[in-house]
Write a protein that holds these residues in place. Sequence first.
Motif, PDB file in Angstrom:
ATOM      1  N   ILE A   1      -5.698  -1.311 -10.650  1.00 32.38           N
ATOM      2  CA  ILE A   1      -6.490  -0.439 -11.537  1.00 32.38           C
ATOM      3  C   ILE A   1      -6.619   0.981 -10.977  1.00 32.38           C
ATOM      4  N   ARG A   2      -5.945   1.241  -9.850  1.00 30.17           N
ATOM      5  CA  ARG A   2      -6.119   2.556  -9.234  1.00 30.17           C
ATOM      6  C   ARG A   2      -5.564   3.658 -10.136  1.00 30.17           C
ATOM      7  N   ASP A   3      -6.414   4.636 -10.402  1.00 26.95           N
ATOM      8  CA  ASP A   3      -6.029   5.792 -11.227  1.00 26.95           C
ATOM      9  C   ASP A   3      -5.581   5.403 -12.636  1.00 26.95           C
TER      10      ASP A   3
ATOM     11  N   ILE B   1       3.679  -2.933  11.167  1.00 28.09           N
ATOM     12  CA  ILE B   1       3.470  -2.198   9.912  1.00 28.09           C
ATOM     13  C   ILE B   1       2.006  -1.802   9.829  1.00 28.09           C
ATOM     14  N   ILE B   2       1.753  -0.506   9.758  1.00 31.54           N
ATOM     15  CA  ILE B   2       0.363  -0.021   9.702  1.00 31.54           C
ATOM     16  C   ILE B   2      -0.014   0.187   8.241  1.00 31.54           C
ATOM     17  N   GLY B   3      -0.929  -0.653   7.741  1.00 33.78           N
ATOM     18  CA  GLY B   3      -1.311  -0.627   6.330  1.00 33.78           C
ATOM     19  C   GLY B   3      -0.587  -1.740   5.602  1.00 33.78           C
ATOM     20  N   ILE B   4      -1.251  -2.904   5.448  1.00 33.11           N
ATOM     21  CA  ILE B   4      -0.567  -4.006   4.746  1.00 33.11           C
ATOM     22  C   ILE B   4      -1.168  -4.177   3.347  1.00 33.11           C
TER      23      ILE B   4
ATOM     24  N   GLU C   1     -11.223  -7.248   4.913  1.00 33.61           N
ATOM     25  CA  GLU C   1     -10.973  -8.198   3.811  1.00 33.61           C
ATOM     26  C   GLU C   1      -9.482  -8.468   3.640  1.00 33.61           C
ATOM     27  N   ILE C   2      -8.686  -7.411   3.803  1.00 29.87           N
ATOM     28  CA  ILE C   2      -7.229  -7.583   3.682  1.00 29.87           C
ATOM     29  C   ILE C   2      -6.720  -8.490   4.801  1.00 29.87           C
ATOM     30  N   LEU C   3      -7.216  -8.252   6.014  1.00 29.95           N
ATOM     31  CA  LEU C   3      -6.784  -9.076   7.150  1.00 29.95           C
ATOM     32  C   LEU C   3      -7.200 -10.535   6.932  1.00 29.95           C
TER      33      LEU C   3
ATOM     34  N   ARG D   1       6.571   5.789   5.754  1.00 33.84           N
ATOM     35  CA  ARG D   1       7.030   5.238   4.466  1.00 33.84           C
ATOM     36  C   ARG D   1       6.057   5.555   3.326  1.00 33.84           C
ATOM     37  N   SER D   2       4.846   5.988   3.664  1.00 27.98           N
ATOM     38  CA  SER D   2       3.921   6.435   2.626  1.00 27.98           C
ATOM     39  C   SER D   2       4.559   7.612   1.893  1.00 27.98           C
ATOM     40  N   THR D   3       4.154   7.822   0.651  1.00 30.90           N
ATOM     41  CA  THR D   3       4.640   9.013  -0.068  1.00 30.90           C
ATOM     42  C   THR D   3       3.834  10.207   0.428  1.00 30.90           C
ATOM     43  N   VAL D   4       4.509  11.263   0.810  1.00 28.34           N
ATOM     44  CA  VAL D   4       3.788  12.371   1.454  1.00 28.34           C
ATOM     45  C   VAL D   4       4.155  13.727   0.860  1.00 28.34           C
TER      46      VAL D   4
ATOM     47  N   ARG E   1      10.480   3.280  -2.743  1.00 26.33           N
ATOM     48  CA  ARG E   1      10.678   3.704  -4.139  1.00 26.33           C
ATOM     49  C   ARG E   1      10.565   2.544  -5.116  1.00 26.33           C
ATOM     50  N   LEU E   2      10.038   1.415  -4.636  1.00 28.99           N
ATOM     51  CA  LEU E   2       9.967   0.254  -5.530  1.00 28.99           C
ATOM     52  C   LEU E   2       8.859   0.409  -6.559  1.00 28.99           C
ATOM     53  N   ALA E   3       8.914  -0.438  -7.588  1.00 30.68           N
ATOM     54  CA  ALA E   3       7.845  -0.506  -8.591  1.00 30.68           C
ATOM     55  C   ALA E   3       7.036  -1.764  -8.316  1.00 30.68           C
TER      56      ALA E   3
ATOM     57  N   SER F   1      -5.893  12.893   5.919  1.00 22.73           N
ATOM     58  CA  SER F   1      -6.742  12.262   6.934  1.00 22.73           C
ATOM     59  C   SER F   1      -6.256  10.858   7.326  1.00 22.73           C
ATOM     60  N   TYR F   2      -5.653  10.118   6.393  1.00 19.56           N
ATOM     61  CA  TYR F   2      -5.193   8.759   6.721  1.00 19.56           C
ATOM     62  C   TYR F   2      -4.030   8.837   7.727  1.00 19.56           C
ATOM     63  N   ILE F   3      -3.113   9.756   7.454  1.00 21.09           N
ATOM     64  CA  ILE F   3      -1.951   9.911   8.342  1.00 21.09           C
ATOM     65  C   ILE F   3      -2.433  10.421   9.708  1.00 21.09           C
TER      66      ILE F   3
ATOM     67  N   GLY G   1       1.322  -7.184  11.298  1.00 21.35           N
ATOM     68  CA  GLY G   1       0.671  -6.478  10.191  1.00 21.35           C
ATOM     69  C   GLY G   1      -0.657  -5.915  10.676  1.00 21.35           C
ATOM     70  N   ILE G   2      -0.821  -4.598  10.535  1.00 21.27           N
ATOM     71  CA  ILE G   2      -2.044  -3.950  11.036  1.00 21.27           C
ATOM     72  C   ILE G   2      -2.794  -3.349   9.852  1.00 21.27           C
ATOM     73  N   ASP G   3      -4.074  -3.597   9.766  1.00 25.95           N
ATOM     74  CA  ASP G   3      -4.866  -2.939   8.726  1.00 25.95           C
ATOM     75  C   ASP G   3      -6.295  -2.780   9.219  1.00 25.95           C
ATOM     76  N   LYS G   4      -6.941  -1.715   8.735  1.00 28.20           N
ATOM     77  CA  LYS G   4      -8.324  -1.488   9.163  1.00 28.20           C
ATOM     78  C   LYS G   4      -9.316  -2.180   8.226  1.00 28.20           C
TER      79      LYS G   4
HETATM   80  N1  LIG Z   1       1.878   0.925  -4.750  1.00 24.62           N
HETATM   81  C1  LIG Z   1       3.103   1.301  -5.052  1.00 24.62           C
HETATM   82  O1  LIG Z   1       3.717   0.798  -5.992  1.00 24.62           O
HETATM   83  C2  LIG Z   1       3.818   2.341  -4.222  1.00 24.62           C
HETATM   84  C3  LIG Z   1       5.198   2.514  -4.401  1.00 24.62           C
HETATM   85  C4  LIG Z   1       5.858   3.433  -3.616  1.00 24.62           C
HETATM   86  C5  LIG Z   1       5.150   4.194  -2.698  1.00 24.62           C
HETATM   87  N2  LIG Z   1       3.801   4.041  -2.550  1.00 24.62           N
HETATM   88  C6  LIG Z   1       3.104   4.842  -1.536  1.00 24.62           C
HETATM   89  O2  LIG Z   1       2.874   4.001  -0.410  1.00 24.62           O
HETATM   90  C7  LIG Z   1       1.634   4.362   0.220  1.00 24.62           C
HETATM   91  C8  LIG Z   1       0.725   3.152   0.277  1.00 24.62           C
HETATM   92  O3  LIG Z   1       0.426   2.747  -1.037  1.00 24.62           O
HETATM   93  P1  LIG Z   1      -0.248   1.339  -1.337  1.00 24.62           P
HETATM   94  O4  LIG Z   1      -0.228   1.185  -2.809  1.00 24.62           O
HETATM   95  O5  LIG Z   1       0.364   0.280  -0.495  1.00 24.62           O
HETATM   96  O6  LIG Z   1      -1.735   1.600  -0.831  1.00 24.62           O
HETATM   97  P2  LIG Z   1      -2.815   0.495  -0.434  1.00 24.62           P
HETATM   98  O7  LIG Z   1      -4.120   1.190  -0.463  1.00 24.62           O
HETATM   99  O8  LIG Z   1      -2.601  -0.747  -1.231  1.00 24.62           O
HETATM  100  O9  LIG Z   1      -2.447   0.144   1.081  1.00 24.62           O
HETATM  101  C9  LIG Z   1      -2.689   0.998   2.160  1.00 24.62           C
HETATM  102  C10 LIG Z   1      -3.323   0.170   3.278  1.00 24.62           C
HETATM  103  O10 LIG Z   1      -3.446   0.996   4.427  1.00 24.62           O
HETATM  104  C11 LIG Z   1      -4.628   0.613   5.099  1.00 24.62           C
HETATM  105  N3  LIG Z   1      -5.007   1.684   6.016  1.00 24.62           N
HETATM  106  C12 LIG Z   1      -5.413   2.943   5.720  1.00 24.62           C
HETATM  107  N4  LIG Z   1      -5.662   3.631   6.851  1.00 24.62           N
HETATM  108  C13 LIG Z   1      -5.397   2.794   7.880  1.00 24.62           C
HETATM  109  C14 LIG Z   1      -5.460   2.930   9.288  1.00 24.62           C
HETATM  110  N5  LIG Z   1      -5.857   4.057   9.880  1.00 24.62           N
HETATM  111  N6  LIG Z   1      -5.131   1.863  10.052  1.00 24.62           N
HETATM  112  C15 LIG Z   1      -4.746   0.700   9.484  1.00 24.62           C
HETATM  113  N7  LIG Z   1      -4.650   0.513   8.156  1.00 24.62           N
HETATM  114  C16 LIG Z   1      -4.976   1.553   7.354  1.00 24.62           C
HETATM  115  C17 LIG Z   1      -5.622   0.387   3.971  1.00 24.62           C
HETATM  116  O11 LIG Z   1      -6.720  -0.400   4.395  1.00 24.62           O
HETATM  117  C18 LIG Z   1      -4.745  -0.308   2.931  1.00 24.62           C
HETATM  118  O12 LIG Z   1      -4.801  -1.705   3.047  1.00 24.62           O
HETATM  119  C19 LIG Z   1       1.082   5.530  -0.590  1.00 24.62           C
HETATM  120  O13 LIG Z   1       1.503   6.720   0.005  1.00 24.62           O
HETATM  121  C20 LIG Z   1       1.734   5.344  -1.942  1.00 24.62           C
HETATM  122  O14 LIG Z   1       1.825   6.552  -2.655  1.00 24.62           O
HETATM  123  C21 LIG Z   1       3.129   3.115  -3.282  1.00 24.62           C
END
Ligand SMILES: NC(=O)c1ccc[n+]([C@@H]2O[C@H](COP(=O)([O-])OP(=O)(O)OC[C@H]3O[C@@H](n4cnc5c(N)ncnc54)[C@H](O)[C@@H]3O)[C@@H](O)[C@H]2O)c1
Length: 412
Positions: A321-323, A10-13, A39-41, A120-123, A155-157, A98-100, A33-36
Motif C-alpha cells: 500500500i506504500r504510496d 544483505i542489508i534490508g530484507i 518484526e521483519i526479523l 541495489r537500492s534505487t538512488v 529492476r524487477l516488478a 539518511s538510510y544509506i 539477512g540483516i534488518d533493523k
Molecule cells: N519494491 C520494489 O518493487 C522495488 C523494485 C525495484 C527497486 N526497489 C528499490 O529497492 C529499495 C528497497 O525497496 P523495498 O521495497 O525493498 O523497501 P522495504 O522498505 O520493503 O525494505 C527495506 C528494508 O530495509 C530495512 N532497513 C532500513 N534501514 C536499515 C538499516 N540501517 N539497517 C538494516 N536494515 C535497514 C527496513 O527495515 C526494510 O525492511 C528502494 O530503493 C526501492 O526504490 C524496490
Amino acid sequence: MGYKNLKVSIIGIGRVGLPLALFLENLGCKVVGIDKDSEILRDVRKKKMSFDEPGCAALLKKTKMTISPSIQSGVRGSDYIIITVGTPLYNHIESDLSYIKSVCTDLCGSLKGGQTIILRSTVAPGTTSYLKNFVEDNTSLKIGKNFGLAFCPERLAENQAIEELGLLPQIIGTEDNFSKNMTNKLFNLFGVELLFTNYLSAELIKLFNNVHRFTDFAVANQFSVIAEKYNQNIYEIINMANKNYPRGHIPSPGLTAGTCLRKDFGLLNESSSAPDLFLSAWKINEHMPFHLVNSAKKYTKIRGKTIAVLGYGFKKNSDDIRDSLVPKLLRYIEREVPKKVLLCEPNIPKKNIEGFKNTDLNSCLKKADIIFIAINHDAFNKETILGKIKKNAWCVDLWNVLGQKQLVLRYN
Ligand SMILES: NC(=O)c1ccc[n+]([C@@H]2O[C@H](COP(=O)([O-])OP(=O)(O)OC[C@H]3O[C@@H](n4cnc5c(N)ncnc54)[C@H](O)[C@@H]3O)[C@@H](O)[C@H]2O)c1
C-alpha cells in the motif's frame, strides 16, 4: 572462494532484499539477512512471509539463512555486502539519504579488505560516488585496491521477483577492475545477461526505466481527461489507436502510484529548477483521484450516499500500500460528506486497513450507491461484480475492468 559458496550479506530484507536473499541461497550462496526492523526479523525466523511474493514462501520454508539485527556482526566474513534499504523522498522533491548514510556509518566500523559492496537500492544520481567517498574518508580502505563497490539496480516488478531475478539483464556500474571482476563473479550465478557501465549511467538507467513508465502512464491519464472534456470514449479511442498499429502502445489510464514510480521521479528531478515533462507527469498522475470524484459528481451526488472503494494496494494484485493513490481518493470522497465509505481489499488479509474496515466484495456491492473500482485487481471483474450491484448504483471504472468502456455508468 568456491563459486557456489560465496558468502553474501544483505542489508534490508524487505520486498527487494528478502526475495534476493532467498534467490541467492537457492543458487548455493551462504546468505546473511540483516534488518533493523525486529518484526521483519521475527517473521523471517518464523519462516513467515510478511508480504505476498509468489515463490518466496516455499523458499523461505527451507531457508538456512542467518538472520541478524546488526550490520557490524552480520557482514563479518562476507564476500559481498548488498544494500537494499529504502530510499524515500522527504516531503520536498528531495531524496532522503539518511538510510544509506546510516548503513555506511555502520559499515565503516566493520568493513574488511577484500569485501565488495553492492548498492541495489534505487538512488539519486551521484549516490554511489557518495558511498565511495564516505567509506574511503572514514576507513583506511581504498576502492579497487582493498574493497569493491558497484551499483547494480534492482529492476524487477513486485509479484514477479523470483521469476525476474533469473531473467532480467543485470546492469552493473563499476569504476575499477577489482569491483568489476567481483561483481561479475556474483551475478554470473544468476544466468542472466550482464551489462557493464559506470556508476552514474547505472543509476540513470534505473531511474529512466521507472520515470519512462511513470510518464507513459501520465500520457494515458492526460488523454483520458482530454477525451472526457470532449465527451469522447477514451477506451474506444485507445483500443483503436493501438489496434494492429505498430507504433501504438498507449497504456490504459489508471491510478499510477506506488513507492517506486512516484519517488523515482523525485530522485531524478531534485537537481532541476525548471518545470519539466516529469513534473507535469507527476501532476497528471496525482490529479486522477480528484478527476474520478469530479467525474462521478457530474452524474450523481456523493453526499449522503454509501460509497464502496474497491482496492487499496498501489497496483494490480498487490498487497503493497506504500504510496498508493487510493487513500487520496478516499479523502476526496470524504470531502463530499458521504453517508458511509466501505473499503474492499482482497489482497490484504487484515480486518482493518488504515482506519477502514476491510469489507468483503459482495457486502460492498449490495450496499453501495456508488462504486469506485480504484485498482484493477483480478478479483474485480465482470463475473464478480456485474449482476451483484445494487439496482441503480453508479460505477466509476477508470481501468475498464467491467469492459463497459465508460468511466461512469449506471446499472439498472
Ligand atoms: N519494491 C520494489 O518493487 C522495488 C523494485 C525495484 C527497486 N526497489 C528499490 O529497492 C529499495 C528497497 O525497496 P523495498 O521495497 O525493498 O523497501 P522495504 O522498505 O520493503 O525494505 C527495506 C528494508 O530495509 C530495512 N532497513 C532500513 N534501514 C536499515 C538499516 N540501517 N539497517 C538494516 N536494515 C535497514 C527496513 O527495515 C526494510 O525492511 C528502494 O530503493 C526501492 O526504490 C524496490
